[in-house]
Scaffold this active site. Sequence first.
Site, PDB file in Angstrom:
ATOM      1  N   ARG A   1       0.841  -1.202   0.000  1.00 15.89           N
ATOM      2  CA  ARG A   1       0.000   0.000   0.000  1.00 15.89           C
ATOM      3  C   ARG A   1       0.869   1.243   0.000  1.00 15.89           C
ATOM      4  O   ARG A   1       1.838   1.324   0.749  1.00 15.89           O
ATOM      5  CB  ARG A   1      -0.902   0.027   1.224  1.00 15.89           C
TER       6      ARG A   1
ATOM      7  N   SER B   1     -17.210 -15.583  19.360  1.00 12.77           N
ATOM      8  CA  SER B   1     -16.886 -14.454  18.500  1.00 12.77           C
ATOM      9  C   SER B   1     -17.241 -14.747  17.042  1.00 12.77           C
ATOM     10  O   SER B   1     -16.923 -15.825  16.525  1.00 12.77           O
ATOM     11  CB  SER B   1     -15.369 -14.198  18.636  1.00 12.77           C
TER      12      SER B   1
ATOM     13  N   SER C   1     -18.050  -3.902   8.535  1.00 15.74           N
ATOM     14  CA  SER C   1     -17.574  -2.727   7.811  1.00 15.74           C
ATOM     15  C   SER C   1     -17.209  -2.984   6.360  1.00 15.74           C
ATOM     16  O   SER C   1     -17.239  -2.071   5.544  1.00 15.74           O
ATOM     17  CB  SER C   1     -16.376  -2.132   8.525  1.00 15.74           C
TER      18      SER C   1
ATOM     19  N   LYS D   1     -15.729   7.996  13.341  1.00 11.26           N
ATOM     20  CA  LYS D   1     -16.369   7.812  12.037  1.00 11.26           C
ATOM     21  C   LYS D   1     -17.526   8.809  11.901  1.00 11.26           C
ATOM     22  O   LYS D   1     -17.294   9.958  11.562  1.00 11.26           O
ATOM     23  CB  LYS D   1     -16.711   6.347  11.843  1.00 11.26           C
TER      24      LYS D   1
ATOM     25  N   THR E   1      -1.958   7.861  27.612  1.00 12.27           N
ATOM     26  CA  THR E   1      -2.401   9.245  27.760  1.00 12.27           C
ATOM     27  C   THR E   1      -3.832   9.388  27.235  1.00 12.27           C
ATOM     28  O   THR E   1      -4.180   8.803  26.204  1.00 12.27           O
ATOM     29  CB  THR E   1      -1.439  10.164  26.976  1.00 12.27           C
TER      30      THR E   1
END
Length: 401
Positions: free
Chosen positions: A20, A132, A184, A243, A273
């Site tokens: 990519r 799952s 997705s 999104k 953080t």
Amino acid sequence: MYAQIFEHQIKVIKSEGRYREFVPILRVAENLPYAIDRNNRIITLWCINDYLGMSCHKNVISVAKDALHASGVGSGGTRNIGGNNKILLELENNLADLHDKEKALVFTSGYVSNDATLTSMSKIMPNMIYFSDEMNHASIINGIRNAQVPKYVYKHNDIASLESLLRQVPLDIPKMIVFESVYSMDGLISPINQIVSLAKRYNALTYIDEVHSVGLYGNRGAGIANSMGVANDIDIIQGTLAKAYGAIGGYIASTNLLIDVVRSTAPGFIFTTSLPPMIAAAANASIQHLKTSEVERLRHQNRVTILKNALDKANIKYFKNNSHIIPIIIGDPILTKTISEKLFKEHSIYLQHINYPTVSRGSERLRITITPYHTDKMIADLICALQSVFTELGIQSVEAA
Ligand code: PLP
């Protein structure tokens, strides 16, 4: 020696046609879905997950700006030490209210929220078992793997497969069924009602990833489980702020007790953080806006329908689903990449190719996403460009997977 090892890996990826390259583009906030490329050309974005264009919403930008000036760029630390901020608490209250749950917990990304929460579950219930869906996102797979407890993987959206596995485990063993509401890459919606019924029958907790549906579906944008009327039966709702809400960050919403125990045990929450205040403020404003405004959702759905109809009319086959995600399966990595490159260079259309490992080998695709700001003219241009490139490359009729 190490350079050779690394070079070899890159060679393998290139030989499989799935290397990519980053395309340098600069989005134009005032003119979404336009962006500028390195040659100053205006290009149209056709694959962003900023589904409603909220990253460029005027009020969201203005709230982020104010928070930036008021509180600075970074958050200053982890939530438990230097990085708590009242805006994060407001954001969590907003999310809990959105999903009608007692409490929510914000993480630095949707990926981290899945990984951290699912990893932590086995610390809380060491004898638990995961169930799952085989098409679950990498962040879910990772979280379950990191939990180091037994897992059963059921066939995609297959209730019989899930039940046959649930049946094998005694009722008193803690279990969690983990699935997504909208997958997705294919855009398929899962049978949430049936999964919830099975969970009740077999004494399992339910964990739903609503990353591709929050903000877009349901009352006030609360997601697909909400639109089906079963959100109250789901134990943990997970979502993203990156999104439809156009910012960054992830979260879970559940009971006070569950959030408290995840907050106290999840490494991906404790040891990193926290989100910057400007991001938390922006996400909060975006959620707030989409709780009351139907304009973006309706226009988005309208654009999806118009685009699907236009593809049908042009006889360009795409994977049929009931969601906003429009996959065109090409089934070959090099061909898919070539299509993307041609669309970009010759038609100023940015529609990135999707290859393994994001999708399985042989199901390489273009995954079209549209925003409320794509016009009829842009849709017509996309169709023309696809037709032209497909004709040139001899792609007669693309089969749906
Ligand atoms: N879950 C699913 C189903 C996803 O598709 C993604 C990202 O695309 C994530 C989680 C991770 O979300 P984020 O991009 O906020 O890290």
